[in-house]
Design a protein around this motif. Structure first.
Motif, PDB file in Angstrom:
ATOM      1  N   TYR A   7       0.812  -1.217   0.000  1.00  0.00           N
ATOM      2  CA  TYR A   7       0.000   0.000   0.000  1.00  0.00           C
ATOM      3  C   TYR A   7       0.846   1.269   0.000  1.00  0.00           C
ATOM      4  O   TYR A   7       0.348   2.343  -0.334  1.00  0.00           O
ATOM      5  N   ARG A  36       0.920   1.630  -3.636  1.00  0.00           N
ATOM      6  CA  ARG A  36      -0.364   2.185  -4.080  1.00  0.00           C
ATOM      7  C   ARG A  36      -0.455   3.676  -3.747  1.00  0.00           C
ATOM      8  O   ARG A  36      -0.999   4.465  -4.514  1.00  0.00           O
ATOM      9  N   LYS A  37       0.071   4.032  -2.579  1.00  0.00           N
ATOM     10  CA  LYS A  37       0.085   5.440  -2.187  1.00  0.00           C
ATOM     11  C   LYS A  37       0.919   6.261  -3.162  1.00  0.00           C
ATOM     12  O   LYS A  37       0.571   7.402  -3.496  1.00  0.00           O
ATOM     13  N   ARG A  83      -0.752   9.599   3.198  1.00  0.00           N
ATOM     14  CA  ARG A  83      -0.560  10.263   1.911  1.00  0.00           C
ATOM     15  C   ARG A  83       0.894  10.673   1.756  1.00  0.00           C
ATOM     16  O   ARG A  83       1.651  10.740   2.736  1.00  0.00           O
ATOM     17  N   SER A 108      -1.225   6.675  -6.399  1.00  0.00           N
ATOM     18  CA  SER A 108      -2.540   7.300  -6.257  1.00  0.00           C
ATOM     19  C   SER A 108      -2.536   8.497  -5.313  1.00  0.00           C
ATOM     20  O   SER A 108      -3.467   9.305  -5.326  1.00  0.00           O
ATOM     21  N   SER A 160      -7.576   1.799  -0.930  1.00  0.00           N
ATOM     22  CA  SER A 160      -6.871   2.624  -1.920  1.00  0.00           C
ATOM     23  C   SER A 160      -7.600   3.953  -2.124  1.00  0.00           C
ATOM     24  O   SER A 160      -8.760   4.121  -1.726  1.00  0.00           O
ATOM     25  N   THR A 175      -2.854   8.530  -2.002  1.00  0.00           N
ATOM     26  CA  THR A 175      -3.487   8.341  -0.699  1.00  0.00           C
ATOM     27  C   THR A 175      -3.881   6.885  -0.491  1.00  0.00           C
ATOM     28  O   THR A 175      -4.321   6.220  -1.428  1.00  0.00           O
ATOM     29  N   VAL A 176      -3.737   6.390   0.732  1.00  0.00           N
ATOM     30  CA  VAL A 176      -4.294   5.105   1.146  1.00  0.00           C
ATOM     31  C   VAL A 176      -4.822   5.274   2.570  1.00  0.00           C
ATOM     32  O   VAL A 176      -4.608   6.307   3.204  1.00  0.00           O
ATOM     33  N   TYR A 201      -7.380  -2.447   4.364  1.00  0.00           N
ATOM     34  CA  TYR A 201      -6.496  -1.570   3.604  1.00  0.00           C
ATOM     35  C   TYR A 201      -7.310  -0.992   2.438  1.00  0.00           C
ATOM     36  O   TYR A 201      -7.956  -1.741   1.704  1.00  0.00           O
ATOM     37  N   TYR A 230      -5.817   2.937   6.409  1.00  0.00           N
ATOM     38  CA  TYR A 230      -5.785   1.714   7.201  1.00  0.00           C
ATOM     39  C   TYR A 230      -6.904   1.818   8.235  1.00  0.00           C
ATOM     40  O   TYR A 230      -7.013   2.828   8.945  1.00  0.00           O
TER      41      TYR A 230
END
Length: 477
Positions: free
Chosen positions: A105, A108-109, A240, A112, A143, A114-115, A141, A117
């Motif tokens: 993640y 992924r952050k 982020r 994108s 996305s 931002t993620v 988690y 939890y």
């Protein structure tokens, strides 16, 4: 399904829909399938256009992988001053594969921006008085495309909605989870509300199911409609990149941006040049043009291997007097010019994404990454340290939520435990040389043994002093 239509009907304000189109654009670069770019057409001059797929270096994916590995890897240590509380937190993180999915993640952050939890209690048994008899702590988690801030202040999201798409018997559903602050007689607390939407064709916002309906579906069988946390602290953490969001006209937007959000033009330039580089070899391969009468032997058998694409039979009207029976053609390749142009763009990309220059190099074997130790005054060092500022707060907040839920489950945990995050900076600093230097300082008495243990063993000051049984002002002779 358009989740924004549902929010609008419910009177819920969130980040503008246009921003999520930006997230989709960044994700398309990460996946290597960009609309109106990956596939393109070339006019053939005969009234038709040929559809081509542009070859890509995949640098959006590479950038995301690299920053994720630098921020959260297997060497990052999370230490608590209370040992039993630390063991509990460590077990929860391991059970939820945080050290694997956490790095996932972070990647992924990176693409994108931002993620999130979301720790929660699962498999719980509740007594008649409402207390928990047993249960475990899970972590969801999420996305960026499934995160919808509802209220925020100074960049900190205080209320938020999260969506969890599910498919059951070929039907698509979306769980919508709201985290809101409510005022009570005794103060304020966070309340978690859940609902499930069935995605139907022809319906923009989906059909909202009643609780008894979604309880019949396996993914939502144990989903509660409303949960009162009893705590004024949120039960979610937004993570982020530490980059100012300039992708939205609304300057207060609390969502992050991709690490390459401001380098899309460079990504385009890179792939155009790499595609041209590849075509240079494809179109410039060696060809041998052969007159028709040379294609067969005297006995009528084929003279050349029909599977060999090097040979090309000329038409019957081929002028042999001008070109000869066999003509070899070798195209000049502009490989050096292409390599130079690609390396220039790699430097631009690396610089714009915070890695400084010379991070990546393109040669005949592909893109290579520099592995040398970098100095503390470099762009890359400052970039990593800047992102660690937010990540450190995120990890500490996640740990505090886990402790809070553990106490709710009846575990004897210390909520006042000091949390220490030790990031792995071995790629930034020469750790072995520094450690050797600190050993000499300890032997000379310039550094206390407890300081050495706290620095390299992930212990707090109190733990280190207790281990060596040495007061703070004692100097080792």
């Amino acid at each position: 399904m358009d989740i924004f239509s549902y929010f609008q009907r419910k009177g819920i304000d969130t980040v503008d829909k246009s921003f999520y189109r930006m997230i989709a654009l960044w994700e398309s670069w990460y996946k290597g399938r960009v609309r109106n770019f990956t596939f393109y057409k070339i006019y053939s001059g005969q009234g038709t256009s040929i559809r081509r797929q542009r070859k890509s270096l995949g640098m959006a994916k590479k950038l995301s992988e690299d920053i994720a590995d630098l921020l959260l890897n297997e060497r990052v240590q999370i230490t608590l001053s209370d040992e039993s509380t630390g063991d509990f937190v460590e077990n929860v993180l391991k059970e939820n594969r945080f050290y694997v999915l956490g790095n996932d993640y972070q990647e992924r952050k990176a693409y994108s921006g931002t993620v999130a939890y979301i720790p929660y209690i699962k498999d719980a048994e509740v007594t008649e008085d409402g207390s928990f008899q047993s249960g475990k702590i899970g972590i969801d988690y999420v996305s960026a495309s499934n995160i919808f801030p509802i209220s925020w202040s100074n960049g900190r999201v205080t209320e938020c909605a999260f969506t969890f798409p599910k498919t059951v018997a070929r039907k698509k559903y979306v769980q919508v989870q709201f985290h809101r602050m409510e005022q009570t007689v005794n103060g304020s607390q966070y309340v978690i509300e859940n609902t499930v939407l069935e995605c139907q064709s022809g319906s923009r916002e989906g059909t909202e199911l009643a609780e008894e309906e979604w309880k019949k579906l396996s993914p939502f069988r144990f989903l509660a409609k409303r949960i009162e946390t009893g705590s004024p602290e949120p039960q979610f953490v937004i993570d982020r990149l530490n980059i100012v969001n300039n992708a939205d006209m609304d300057e207060s937007n609390p969502m992050g941006v991709a690490i390459y959000a401001n380098a899309i033009d460079v990504l385009k330039s890179l792939d155009i040049k790499y595609d041209s580089y590849s075509n240079e070899f494809e179109l410039g391969r060696k060809r041998i043009f052969v007159a028709p009468e040379m294609m067969k032997n005297v006995n009528g058998s084929i003279a050349f291997d029909p599977e060999d694409v090097t040979f090309y039979m000329m038409p019957d009207e081929y002028d042999k007097s001008q070109e000869g029976l066999i003509k070899e053609v070798n195209m000049d390749l502009r490989s050096e010019q292409h390599s130079g142009a690609i390396n220039d763009d790699l430097n631009y990309l690396s610089l714009k994404c915070g890695f400084g220059t010379e991070r990546y190099k393109f040669d005949c074997s592909g893109v290579k990454t520099a592995t040398e130790v970098i100095s503390e005054n470099s762009d890359m060092y400052r970039m990593i340290k800047k992102h660690e500022v937010i990540l450190e707060d995120v990890l500490k907040e996640l740990v505090q939520i886990i402790i809070r839920l553990g106490i709710v489950l009846g575990n004897p945990l210390n909520s006042e435990s000091e949390v220490t995050i030790d990031f792995d900076d071995s790629i930034i600093e020469d750790k072995e040389a520094e450690r050797q230097s600190d050993r000499q300082d300890v032997s000379m008495g310039a550094m206390g043994l407890w300081e050495y243990r706290a620095k390299y063993y992930g212990e707090t000051e109190e733990q280190a002093k207790a281990t060596v049984q040495q007061p703070e002002d004692t100097v080792i002779e």
